[in-house]
Design a protein around this motif. Sequence first.
Motif, PDB file in Angstrom:
ATOM      1  N   TYR A 157       0.861  -1.089   0.066  1.00 28.61           N
ATOM      2  CA  TYR A 157      -0.145   0.125   0.006  1.00 28.61           C
ATOM      3  C   TYR A 157       0.982   1.369   0.030  1.00 28.61           C
ATOM      4  O   TYR A 157       0.646   2.104  -0.601  1.00 28.61           O
ATOM      5  CB  TYR A 157      -0.759  -0.138   1.090  1.00 28.61           C
ATOM      6  CG  TYR A 157      -1.278   1.448   1.532  1.00 28.61           C
ATOM      7  CD1 TYR A 157      -2.436   2.151   0.792  1.00 28.61           C
ATOM      8  CD2 TYR A 157      -0.823   2.188   2.466  1.00 28.61           C
ATOM      9  CE1 TYR A 157      -2.848   3.237   1.323  1.00 28.61           C
ATOM     10  CE2 TYR A 157      -1.110   3.525   2.875  1.00 28.61           C
ATOM     11  CZ  TYR A 157      -2.292   3.975   2.189  1.00 28.61           C
ATOM     12  OH  TYR A 157      -2.839   5.292   2.453  1.00 28.61           O
ATOM     13  N   ALA A 158       1.882   1.246   0.747  1.00 34.87           N
ATOM     14  CA  ALA A 158       2.846   2.441   1.016  1.00 34.87           C
ATOM     15  C   ALA A 158       3.360   2.919  -0.340  1.00 34.87           C
ATOM     16  O   ALA A 158       3.326   3.862  -0.715  1.00 34.87           O
ATOM     17  CB  ALA A 158       3.858   2.150   2.159  1.00 34.87           C
TER      18      ALA A 158
ATOM     19  N   TRP B  40       0.642   3.730  -2.947  1.00 31.40           N
ATOM     20  CA  TRP B  40       0.210   5.300  -2.543  1.00 31.40           C
ATOM     21  C   TRP B  40       1.149   6.411  -3.300  1.00 31.40           C
ATOM     22  O   TRP B  40       1.027   7.448  -3.721  1.00 31.40           O
ATOM     23  CB  TRP B  40       0.002   5.469  -1.070  1.00 31.40           C
ATOM     24  CG  TRP B  40      -0.283   6.797  -0.798  1.00 31.40           C
ATOM     25  CD1 TRP B  40       0.683   8.002  -0.493  1.00 31.40           C
ATOM     26  CD2 TRP B  40      -1.370   7.664  -0.851  1.00 31.40           C
ATOM     27  NE1 TRP B  40       0.075   9.067  -0.319  1.00 31.40           N
ATOM     28  CE2 TRP B  40      -1.363   8.962  -0.504  1.00 31.40           C
ATOM     29  CE3 TRP B  40      -2.788   7.266  -1.169  1.00 31.40           C
ATOM     30  CZ2 TRP B  40      -2.172  10.166  -0.613  1.00 31.40           C
ATOM     31  CZ3 TRP B  40      -3.699   8.335  -1.453  1.00 31.40           C
ATOM     32  CH2 TRP B  40      -3.500   9.615  -0.943  1.00 31.40           C
ATOM     33  N   GLY B  41       2.557   6.076  -3.019  1.00 31.94           N
ATOM     34  CA  GLY B  41       3.603   6.766  -3.591  1.00 31.94           C
ATOM     35  C   GLY B  41       3.694   7.049  -4.995  1.00 31.94           C
ATOM     36  O   GLY B  41       3.612   8.166  -5.733  1.00 31.94           O
TER      37      GLY B  41
ATOM     38  N   SER C 198      -0.231   9.570  -4.474  1.00 35.33           N
ATOM     39  CA  SER C 198       0.411  10.903  -4.078  1.00 35.33           C
ATOM     40  C   SER C 198       0.669  11.819  -5.451  1.00 35.33           C
ATOM     41  O   SER C 198       0.653  12.983  -5.509  1.00 35.33           O
ATOM     42  CB  SER C 198       1.586  10.685  -3.223  1.00 35.33           C
ATOM     43  OG  SER C 198       2.677  10.026  -4.026  1.00 35.33           O
TER      44      SER C 198
ATOM     45  N   LYS D  64       2.504  13.128  -0.104  1.00 33.16           N
ATOM     46  CA  LYS D  64       3.141  11.672   0.345  1.00 33.16           C
ATOM     47  C   LYS D  64       3.095  11.672   1.672  1.00 33.16           C
ATOM     48  O   LYS D  64       2.704  10.315   2.182  1.00 33.16           O
ATOM     49  CB  LYS D  64       4.749  11.995   0.184  1.00 33.16           C
ATOM     50  CG  LYS D  64       5.126  11.871  -1.520  1.00 33.16           C
ATOM     51  CD  LYS D  64       6.915  11.631  -1.556  1.00 33.16           C
ATOM     52  CE  LYS D  64       7.379  13.234  -1.252  1.00 33.16           C
ATOM     53  NZ  LYS D  64       8.821  13.118  -1.560  1.00 33.16           N
TER      54      LYS D  64
ATOM     55  N   GLY E  38      -0.051   9.826   2.790  1.00 36.58           N
ATOM     56  CA  GLY E  38       0.004   8.133   3.036  1.00 36.58           C
ATOM     57  C   GLY E  38       0.125   7.802   4.392  1.00 36.58           C
ATOM     58  O   GLY E  38      -0.144   6.664   4.855  1.00 36.58           O
TER      59      GLY E  38
ATOM     60  N   TYR F  29       8.084   3.200   6.081  1.00 34.46           N
ATOM     61  CA  TYR F  29       6.932   3.475   5.347  1.00 34.46           C
ATOM     62  C   TYR F  29       7.254   4.841   4.323  1.00 34.46           C
ATOM     63  O   TYR F  29       6.698   5.042   3.257  1.00 34.46           O
ATOM     64  CB  TYR F  29       5.827   3.664   6.141  1.00 34.46           C
ATOM     65  CG  TYR F  29       5.269   2.271   6.512  1.00 34.46           C
ATOM     66  CD1 TYR F  29       4.666   1.450   5.608  1.00 34.46           C
ATOM     67  CD2 TYR F  29       5.228   1.942   8.063  1.00 34.46           C
ATOM     68  CE1 TYR F  29       4.063   0.024   6.076  1.00 34.46           C
ATOM     69  CE2 TYR F  29       4.840   0.436   8.326  1.00 34.46           C
ATOM     70  CZ  TYR F  29       4.284  -0.231   7.216  1.00 34.46           C
ATOM     71  OH  TYR F  29       3.583  -1.331   7.800  1.00 34.46           O
TER      72      TYR F  29
ATOM     73  N   ILE G  77       7.019   5.143   0.274  1.00 36.30           N
ATOM     74  CA  ILE G  77       6.301   6.218  -0.432  1.00 36.30           C
ATOM     75  C   ILE G  77       6.750   7.099  -1.191  1.00 36.30           C
ATOM     76  O   ILE G  77       6.550   7.135  -2.296  1.00 36.30           O
ATOM     77  CB  ILE G  77       5.114   6.715   0.806  1.00 36.30           C
ATOM     78  CG1 ILE G  77       4.446   6.061   1.632  1.00 36.30           C
ATOM     79  CG2 ILE G  77       4.617   8.159  -0.103  1.00 36.30           C
ATOM     80  CD1 ILE G  77       3.533   6.561   2.698  1.00 36.30           C
TER      81      ILE G  77
ATOM     82  N   THR H  21      11.017  12.766   2.740  1.00 36.40           N
ATOM     83  CA  THR H  21       9.680  12.159   3.632  1.00 36.40           C
ATOM     84  C   THR H  21      10.018  11.351   4.568  1.00 36.40           C
ATOM     85  O   THR H  21       9.333  11.494   5.703  1.00 36.40           O
ATOM     86  CB  THR H  21       8.958  11.478   2.443  1.00 36.40           C
ATOM     87  OG1 THR H  21       8.823  11.836   1.147  1.00 36.40           O
ATOM     88  CG2 THR H  21       7.572  10.905   2.946  1.00 36.40           C
TER      89      THR H  21
END
Length: 426
Positions: free
Chosen positions: A115-116, A119-120, A124, A166, A169, A190, A194, A242
């Motif tokens: 998922y991470a 998402w990135g 994002s 970012k 997430g 994480y 991301i 991040t």
Amino acid sequence: MPGPAPHRATSGGEVSSDPYGYDIERVDPNAPARIGGGRAPRRRRRPWVRWALFALSFLMLAASAVALYLFVILPLGFGTSLVAFTAALVPVAMIFAAVWWLDRYTPQPRMSLIYAFAWGAIGSVLLALFVGTFFDAWISPAEETQLVDSFLGAVVQAPVIEETMKSAGLIGLLVWGRRYISGPLDGVVYAALIAGGFAFTENILYFSQSFHQAQAAGEIAVFWQTFFLRGILSPFAHVSFTALCGLGLGIAAERRSLMLYFGLGTGGLSLGMVLHALWNGSTFFLPVDPEAPLVGFLRYYASVQVPIFLLLVAIVLFLRLREKRILRRQLSEYGRAGWFSPDEVELLVSMRRRRRAEAWAARHGAVARIGMRHLISAAIALGMERHSVLFGRTTAKSRARERELLEEITADRRLLGALTAPVVRS
């Protein structure tokens, strides 16, 4: 490892036979309290709302991936996209290797890691493209030159919007539960995934644009220069920015403090934006020699960016060693209470001994290896959960979680004992 610890615990939580002789200083004066009487509460199933939100999130990411491909990647052309995608695999492979090394000591659930990165790479990026358009129009003056527009986009709009999207997430992982981000190293892991996903998609776009320019100019050096700057010199640039927000949120999660969530999370996010702006703004302030255009940037890179990166690497290595000390200390406390022997504690805190234990169990079959791996995972979760509890108030939920993990460890011991014990005595 398969057998229970040789010593039994008294009602006070101390070992009744010979002391273990641990050289770890006791942190909790009460030690891990002995699990009291009464039936253990049944493990509740996760609410359907949580599963629905999880499924909805992945469906939204899948839809976003389709939109990103149709409106951003596909217009670049199949051949150009394929070249850019292949080139972008090099820096993301470096990030994956670093994350794997950081995460393997106290591994996170695979689904949350996927998922991470998703998402990135998808969520994002789309949000940054969408929100960034309005933000850029908001900060732009009524009359601006192309240089001012480029400067505001690179030094103001990109750091603020990209780092915010970012970090969203990371907020999502915290909303789903503390089991994902429970300490500073978890937050860094994480955040790195991301940021790595974001950089992966961004590199595809930059490499595609550079490849188009190289084709138009009939000079491939333009593409290789972009690949060298983004793929070789700065694969961890986004990760460094991040990771500061992930570090702050991880410290707050370990302390279980709402005020720290806001203070450290905002502070880490702001510092990441500053480093991002410093990185992007260097191209506007560095002198450029027409005969050697990269010399000024490389001098700046070696004198400013390399020390910052090395400092962040030192922090991450410290967090890695810190987790090992935490695990040894907390499992030693459980050892004093009779749950582990000293040899078992040494096995659980050593990566080499873990691999040897899994290899020994594998000689007795795949089920035994799975049982050993699950026992090690449960013991790691037990130690890290205990460390987190020490910073807050012990609740019924934390006690139930402790009981659940100890019961899992006991069940794994019995499974391993049944699978590895000889059927006929010699």
